[in-house]
Design a protein around this motif. Structure first.
Motif, PDB file in Angstrom:
ATOM      1  N   UNK A 134       0.805  -1.223   0.000  1.00 39.55           N
ATOM      2  CA  UNK A 134       0.000   0.000   0.000  1.00 39.55           C
ATOM      3  C   UNK A 134       0.835   1.268   0.000  1.00 39.55           C
ATOM      4  N   UNK A 135       2.064   1.160  -0.441  1.00 42.02           N
ATOM      5  CA  UNK A 135       2.944   2.342  -0.495  1.00 42.02           C
ATOM      6  C   UNK A 135       4.051   2.070  -1.510  1.00 42.02           C
ATOM      7  N   UNK A 136       4.387   3.087  -2.297  1.00 43.59           N
ATOM      8  CA  UNK A 136       5.467   2.889  -3.266  1.00 43.59           C
ATOM      9  C   UNK A 136       6.843   3.099  -2.625  1.00 43.59           C
ATOM     10  N   UNK A 137       6.938   4.156  -1.800  1.00 41.49           N
ATOM     11  CA  UNK A 137       8.230   4.472  -1.182  1.00 41.49           C
ATOM     12  C   UNK A 137       8.058   4.826   0.293  1.00 41.49           C
ATOM     13  N   UNK A 138       8.544   3.952   1.149  1.00 47.69           N
ATOM     14  CA  UNK A 138       8.463   4.222   2.593  1.00 47.69           C
ATOM     15  C   UNK A 138       9.502   5.283   2.986  1.00 47.69           C
ATOM     16  N   UNK A 139       9.295   5.868   4.148  1.00 48.88           N
ATOM     17  CA  UNK A 139      10.261   6.848   4.666  1.00 48.88           C
ATOM     18  C   UNK A 139      11.601   6.120   4.876  1.00 48.88           C
ATOM     19  N   UNK A 140      12.644   6.631   4.293  1.00 47.75           N
ATOM     20  CA  UNK A 140      13.979   6.062   4.490  1.00 47.75           C
ATOM     21  C   UNK A 140      14.484   5.242   3.321  1.00 47.75           C
ATOM     22  N   UNK A 141      13.563   4.740   2.510  1.00 47.23           N
ATOM     23  CA  UNK A 141      13.982   3.836   1.428  1.00 47.23           C
ATOM     24  C   UNK A 141      14.835   4.556   0.396  1.00 47.23           C
ATOM     25  N   UNK A 142      14.354   5.710  -0.066  1.00 47.20           N
ATOM     26  CA  UNK A 142      15.091   6.430  -1.113  1.00 47.20           C
ATOM     27  C   UNK A 142      16.492   6.807  -0.627  1.00 47.20           C
ATOM     28  N   UNK A 143      16.572   7.275   0.607  1.00 49.95           N
ATOM     29  CA  UNK A 143      17.888   7.659   1.156  1.00 49.95           C
ATOM     30  C   UNK A 143      18.802   6.434   1.238  1.00 49.95           C
ATOM     31  N   UNK A 144      18.238   5.316   1.701  1.00 46.94           N
ATOM     32  CA  UNK A 144      19.054   4.103   1.859  1.00 46.94           C
ATOM     33  C   UNK A 144      19.608   3.633   0.513  1.00 46.94           C
ATOM     34  N   UNK A 145      18.769   3.654  -0.522  1.00 43.98           N
ATOM     35  CA  UNK A 145      19.287   3.161  -1.808  1.00 43.98           C
ATOM     36  C   UNK A 145      20.321   4.132  -2.386  1.00 43.98           C
ATOM     37  N   UNK A 146      20.143   5.418  -2.093  1.00 48.86           N
ATOM     38  CA  UNK A 146      21.178   6.372  -2.530  1.00 48.86           C
ATOM     39  C   UNK A 146      22.501   6.105  -1.819  1.00 48.86           C
ATOM     40  N   UNK A 147      22.408   5.763  -0.534  1.00 46.79           N
ATOM     41  CA  UNK A 147      23.624   5.432   0.228  1.00 46.79           C
ATOM     42  C   UNK A 147      24.300   4.201  -0.377  1.00 46.79           C
ATOM     43  N   UNK A 148      23.489   3.199  -0.712  1.00 43.05           N
ATOM     44  CA  UNK A 148      24.052   1.968  -1.289  1.00 43.05           C
ATOM     45  C   UNK A 148      24.738   2.278  -2.625  1.00 43.05           C
ATOM     46  N   UNK A 149      24.060   3.060  -3.441  1.00 40.74           N
ATOM     47  CA  UNK A 149      24.613   3.344  -4.773  1.00 40.74           C
ATOM     48  C   UNK A 149      25.942   4.117  -4.649  1.00 40.74           C
ATOM     49  N   UNK A 150      25.967   5.052  -3.716  1.00 40.25           N
ATOM     50  CA  UNK A 150      27.211   5.814  -3.511  1.00 40.25           C
ATOM     51  C   UNK A 150      28.338   4.860  -3.095  1.00 40.25           C
ATOM     52  N   UNK A 151      28.010   3.926  -2.201  1.00 39.29           N
ATOM     53  CA  UNK A 151      29.025   2.972  -1.729  1.00 39.29           C
ATOM     54  C   UNK A 151      29.472   2.054  -2.866  1.00 39.29           C
ATOM     55  N   UNK A 152      28.517   1.558  -3.638  1.00 36.64           N
ATOM     56  CA  UNK A 152      28.881   0.617  -4.713  1.00 36.64           C
ATOM     57  C   UNK A 152      29.712   1.329  -5.790  1.00 36.64           C
ATOM     58  N   UNK A 153      29.398   2.588  -6.061  1.00 35.16           N
ATOM     59  CA  UNK A 153      30.222   3.354  -7.017  1.00 35.16           C
ATOM     60  C   UNK A 153      31.682   3.369  -6.563  1.00 35.16           C
ATOM     61  N   UNK A 154      31.856   3.540  -5.262  1.00 30.36           N
ATOM     62  CA  UNK A 154      33.236   3.586  -4.727  1.00 30.36           C
ATOM     63  C   UNK A 154      33.882   2.209  -4.805  1.00 30.36           C
ATOM     64  N   UNK A 155      33.101   1.186  -4.459  1.00 22.36           N
ATOM     65  CA  UNK A 155      33.625  -0.187  -4.520  1.00 22.36           C
ATOM     66  C   UNK A 155      34.008  -0.520  -5.961  1.00 22.36           C
ATOM     67  N   UNK A 156      33.228  -0.037  -6.893  1.00 21.37           N
ATOM     68  CA  UNK A 156      33.496  -0.307  -8.316  1.00 21.37           C
ATOM     69  C   UNK A 156      34.882   0.232  -8.725  1.00 21.37           C
TER      70      UNK A 156
END
Ligand code: F6P
Length: 323
Positions: A134-156
């Motif tokens: 019943x929700x597309x984006x919960x509070x915190x989800x967008x921020x968390x995936x941005x954090x992951x992407x930033x980390x994976x870019x660095x790992x790459x």
């Protein structure tokens, strides 16, 4: 007419919870409603531990991660005697409605509380996992995936420099939505999530190509995946490609911290505003959500059902884009 409500944050914290608290306080103030903010989730209700929040208290709050109210996964609240104590406290304070900011555990707690506490409860979905119906984006989800992407870019960067295969484990106890969207956004070569049952077979099918081509690879694994986590996946890769230089990176709680993203704040503010309005309209036992950009209310009993299916187009997208 209501003139006094309570708000609390519960379960794992999520960036944007503060923006939601702020929206609750400002909306309530606009309608001359007093706000009691209970500390450390259901623990605060049991111990009658609260503060009164006024607009001045939520100034400079919108951008801050975590939750100023504290949070907990209350074991005591699972016992009826403590829920009764919490209900008595709310009655004594003259609270007429509650806003619970949290995830599935929080809403399950609210459902259990219905027997003892006859007050209306409205939920704002606060969890980085995005695992509610019943929700597309919960509070915190967008921020968390941005954090992951930033980390994976660095790992790459380092993966590429050393021709290594990195297995990155991300949060998501029962859900793979953090893994899935961050894999799309970071261009991962494979993703393993609990919702997709043949992803492990598909990973193995890639080994021959990876062997032939060499170079670096990024594999993202949700912590709740049946493979058993990043170390187990790394072992499988090493078995399949013995010459590969495999490394593991577990991102952990950094995914829960940090300033909320713009969309995270907008969503949180929207849910907080509509939660107050919902209590004013006499709604109860529902979660506020945005689905296809429209406000909707989902009964707690449905919101917490863990039958999230990955949309076929999302599944197809990751299949085509990961090699
Ligand atoms: O809040 C959701 C979540 O971050 C999950 O993704 C994770 O499995 C869990 O919380 C970790 O909880 P805790 O911080 O209590 O160990």
């Amino acid at each position: 007419m209501i003139n006094k409500i309570a708000v609390f944050t519960s379960g794992g914290d999520a960036p944007g919870m503060n923006a939601c608290i702020r929206a609750v306080v400002l909306t309530a103030h606009h309608h001359n409603i007093e706000v009691l903010a209970y500390l450390k989730g259901y623990e605060g209700l049991i111990d009658n531990h609260f503060i009164k929040l006024h607009p001045a208290d939520v100034k400079n709050l919108v951008y801050r991660g975590g939750t100023i109210l504290g949070s907990a996964r209350s074991k005591r609240f699972m016992e009826e005697r403590f829920r009764r104590q919490a209900a008595d406290n709310l009655k004594k304070e003259g609270v007429q409605g509650l806003i619970a900011i949290g995830g599935d555990g929080t809403f399950k707690g609210a459902l259990a509380f219905e027997d003892q506490c006859k007050l209306p409860v409205i939920g704002c979905a606060g969890t980085i996992d995005n695992d509610l119906v019943g929700i597309d984006f919960t509070i915190g989800y967008d921020t968390a995936i941005n954090t992951v992407v930033e980390a994976v870019d660095k790992i790459r960067d380092t993966a590429q420099s050393h021709d290594r295969i990195f297995v990155v484990e991300v949060m998501g106890r029962d859900a793979g939505l953090i893994a899935l969207r961050s894999a799309i956004a970071s261009g991962a070569d494979a993703v393993l999530i609990p919702e997709l049952k043949n992803d492990s077979t598909e990973l193995h099918a890639k080994f021959e190509t990876w062997k032939k081509e060499g170079g670096s690879r990024i594999v993202i694994v949700a912590e709740g995946d049946e493979s058993g986590g990043a170390y187990k996946v790394a072992e499988q890769i090493k078995k399949g490609i013995p010459e590969a230089d495999v490394r593991v990176s577990i991102l952990g709680h950094i995914q829960r911290g940090g300033n909320p993203s713009c969309m995270g704040r907008v969503n949180a503010a929207t849910y907080g505003y509509h939660a107050v309005k919902a209590l004013m309209q006499g709604r109860r036992s529902e979660m506020v959500g945005l689905v296809n950009n429209a406000i909707c209310f989902t009964p707690f009993s449905k919101a917490v059902k863990h039958h999230l299916k990955i949309k076929p187009e999302l599944e197809e997208l990751i299949k085509v884009l990961s090699t």
